[in-house]
Design an enzyme around this catalytic site. Sequence first.
Site, PDB file in Angstrom:
ATOM      1  N   CYS A 133       0.842  -1.209   0.000  1.00  0.00           N
ATOM      2  CA  CYS A 133       0.000   0.000   0.000  1.00  0.00           C
ATOM      3  C   CYS A 133       0.871   1.250   0.000  1.00  0.00           C
ATOM      4  O   CYS A 133       1.456   1.610   1.027  1.00  0.00           O
ATOM      5  CB  CYS A 133      -0.933  -0.005   1.213  1.00  0.00           C
ATOM      6  SG  CYS A 133      -1.918   1.495   1.372  1.00  0.00           S
ATOM      7  N   CYS A 168      -0.519   4.023   2.303  1.00  0.00           N
ATOM      8  CA  CYS A 168      -0.342   3.748   3.735  1.00  0.00           C
ATOM      9  C   CYS A 168       1.091   4.006   4.192  1.00  0.00           C
ATOM     10  O   CYS A 168       1.319   4.551   5.280  1.00  0.00           O
ATOM     11  CB  CYS A 168      -0.699   2.291   4.039  1.00  0.00           C
ATOM     12  SG  CYS A 168      -2.322   1.781   3.457  1.00  0.00           S
ATOM     13  N   ASP A 169       2.066   3.596   3.372  1.00  0.00           N
ATOM     14  CA  ASP A 169       3.447   3.537   3.853  1.00  0.00           C
ATOM     15  C   ASP A 169       4.439   4.423   3.111  1.00  0.00           C
ATOM     16  O   ASP A 169       5.610   4.494   3.500  1.00  0.00           O
ATOM     17  CB  ASP A 169       3.940   2.082   3.791  1.00  0.00           C
ATOM     18  CG  ASP A 169       3.082   1.151   4.637  1.00  0.00           C
ATOM     19  OD1 ASP A 169       2.628   1.596   5.701  1.00  0.00           O
ATOM     20  OD2 ASP A 169       2.859   0.002   4.222  1.00  0.00           O
TER      21      ASP A 169
END
Length: 392
Positions: free
Chosen positions: A133, A136-137
């Site tokens: 992701c 997300c990261d």
Amino acid sequence: MEKRELVIVGGGPAGLTAAIYGRRAGLDVLVLEKGMAGGQITITAEIENWPGIPMISGEELARAFREHAEKFSPEFREAEVKKVSIEEAGKKVVATDKGDIEAEAVIIATGASFRKLGCPGEAEFTGRGVSYCAVCDGAFFEDQVIAVVGGGNTAVEEADYLTRFASKVYIIHRRDSFRADRAVVEKAMANPKIEPVWNSVVERIKGTDMVEGIVLKNVKTGETSELPVAGVFVFVGMNPNCDFVKGLVETKDGGWIVTNEMLETSVEGIFAAGDVRDKFLRQVVTAAGDGATAAMAAYSYISEQLHLQKVLFEPERVVSLFYSSIDPEQIKLANEVEKKYAKKVLLIDGYKNKRMCEKLGIGDLPQVAVLNKGSLVKSKAINDAQAIEGLL
């Protein structure tokens, strides 16, 4: 056991659209979602191909889907579905810690999950440099060198997004050209922070506490090399999230659910919508379209079942012709019976209602059956309309 008309498994674009259309059609709708509503789009940074909105974040679009669905008041319940089975009374949905649910119809809209590389180091470093992701990261890799693995739209788009944070992004692809759309590729290749590594696969992900590098193998020469990176983002395809109906509905090519144009699966009363089914294009817009189609097909099916319950199973005596709607000769016979006996004989599509035929003990079609309050009194195979005369 709890009884519902329509149970939708999955709360992504397909499931939420199905909930909107199901409720607008007047159905009792229950949506089961094991996590955050919105599906995969919640982890997509930017969506620029949703009609009417030039640019929107996946999280914003997911929220809009949920808020729109909530206006029609379906019931939302957080639960993981373990199994869907066919019982004598109907479809049974087995949900974790929530009890079993009997449904008139079920729509499977559980989407798909990112496929893993399966190489040494991937599992060990997941969450410690290995990610699936970018949204997300990505921010964790400010001014660092990272690698993206894959060659489709998702891989190339996410690589471009990751250049917002990383100082350099390698795209590792096993072929010598990307599978992504031309516009996506041109945009990425114009980015000076992106460098493709062609004809290569990841053999191993290395590091101590965090990812420190990857071992690559050239698929043409067989040579291996090491590439120092601080993170590895994997985008190599998807797997359908449908283990809970494995062996129940027809699937193909890795488990994708097979449907017809009405999104009916091989099992009567069970439909599939969105990325979980076997289809050419998996996008938010196609998932939403699937959700609408599946909901209206489910409405048609439920309405027919309720009608049949009233006209076939409740009266004291009913004479019915069970025929196949895909057999030209049987269709011709049904038309002759309808013309000759008008309202005296009830026509039932045995092809569409296979489970009903099995339940009543009606075998090969066409057959005339006499029922008394849902119980089969007698049945007879026929080849012409005149053969019904003795049963009236």
